[in-house]
Design an enzyme around this catalytic site. Sequence first.
Site, PDB file in Angstrom:
ATOM      1  CB  ALA A   9      -0.939  -0.012   1.209  1.00  0.00           C
ATOM      2  N   GLY A  12       2.982   2.543  -5.350  1.00  0.00           N
ATOM      3  CA  GLY A  12       2.464   1.655  -6.386  1.00  0.00           C
ATOM      4  C   GLY A  12       1.179   0.975  -5.996  1.00  0.00           C
ATOM      5  CB  SER A  34      -0.575  -2.678   3.824  1.00  0.00           C
ATOM      6  OG  SER A  34       0.483  -1.818   4.217  1.00  0.00           O
ATOM      7  CB  CYS A 159      16.632   4.965  -4.468  1.00  0.00           C
ATOM      8  SG  CYS A 159      15.473   6.318  -4.230  1.00  0.00           S
ATOM      9  N   GLY A 320       8.504   7.526  -9.670  1.00  0.00           N
ATOM     10  CA  GLY A 320       7.055   7.568  -9.484  1.00  0.00           C
ATOM     11  C   GLY A 320       6.249   7.463 -10.764  1.00  0.00           C
ATOM     12  CB  CYS A 353      12.835  12.952 -11.041  1.00  0.00           C
ATOM     13  SG  CYS A 353      13.421  12.944  -9.337  1.00  0.00           S
TER      14      CYS A 353
END
Length: 431
Positions: A9, A12, A34, A159, A320, A353
């Site tokens: 949750a 995505g 979740s 990331c 995202g 981004c």
Amino acid sequence: MAHIVVLGAGIGGIPMAYEMKDLARPEDRITVISNTDHFQFVPSNPWVAVGWRTREDITVPLAEPFARKGIAFKPVGCRRVLPGENALELHDGSRLGYDQLVIATGPELAFDEIEGFGPQANTISICHVDHAVEAAKRWEAFCRNPGPLVIGAVQGASCFGPAYEFAMIADADLRRRKIRHKVPITFVTPEPYIGHLGLGGVGDTKTLLESALRERHIRWIVNARTDRFEPEAVHVTELTEDGQEKAEHVLESRLTMMLPAFRGIGALRGVEGLVNPRGFVLTDKHQRNPTHRNVFGVGVCIAIPPVEKTPVPVGVPKTGYMIETMVTATARNIRALLDGTEPKEEPTWNALCLADFGDSGVAFVAMPQIPPRNVNWSAHGRWVHLAKVGFERYFLRKVRKGVSEPVYERYVLKLLGLKRVQEPSPETTDV
């Protein structure tokens, strides 16, 4: 009637549940599993870590919006995915069957792979809101007794944006407190050059980010392999371009924030045919698992090969907007299966981004995210900071209201004056 289960949750999983509910037939059931009862807007964690946001500012309790959408919600977490049995074993001891499963768990943070790493050891973290809240406490203590600061990412990280953001936001906050002159900052990264971002760079991110670091008097070490963390030191080996050891650094650090490598969560790791050796979900160009054909994967939990070989391993970020296109394609492909046809939708895998620097920022657009690209653009300015603040509010409002519209496309593409570009993604492979 079909039972569609969404495992996760986050950025995505929630859009996946909302969009699937809108596309499913009236008789179909949607259930979200979740390990938490709330949504956290992870891109805001760097702000939380310096006290610019609170937990309440960036989280949304999920029971009410899911109930309004008619989506069942079980915040109990998953112990094991059993694709051969079309079932999940949950942490409360129950089992949940499914007809279609979408895995959107996000990653497990591999702090244990480096000695002394992690918020329970010698570093702070901005990967989870709980970590960021604790980091804010340590940040305040650090500001009362300032000293050297080390920020960056370790080998295998995928990331990098939040590391750059935290370095710049920390600099901005220290300047506001008028103690920046007391804090030497070193940025440590496995990237082969500043601005690589796991993507081979986007537009002129190398020049833009080098300039931003230089302007803020932040020194850097690239091709860095982090060997261990001590309470007030970081041990780093710098490699040459051909992967040979170049120099060893012992960096004094009163506070350290380094992003970890990711891996698949324990519920997934080792499931034959479902994941790669690192525990990431294997998917084809339709986001569908090649072995277990009623299982799909979206987001950070899926396997994507590196863009290129680098002296120190770096992964590919799942941004995202890229995740948003995965969600839309997956929802449409599951509806196709429900209608008795084969999936045909492919995500565009574009990247948009907004990287906040506290009082300015860098925006980049990569279409598709993995080169070669049709669009390869970056820019900087104060407008990026303001745009990210606005996007945070926009996204959280959509989560609260249960709206399934494509938020990155509606907000960021509109902001940048761009139109959606439809290109199919390359097929994902084992990494």
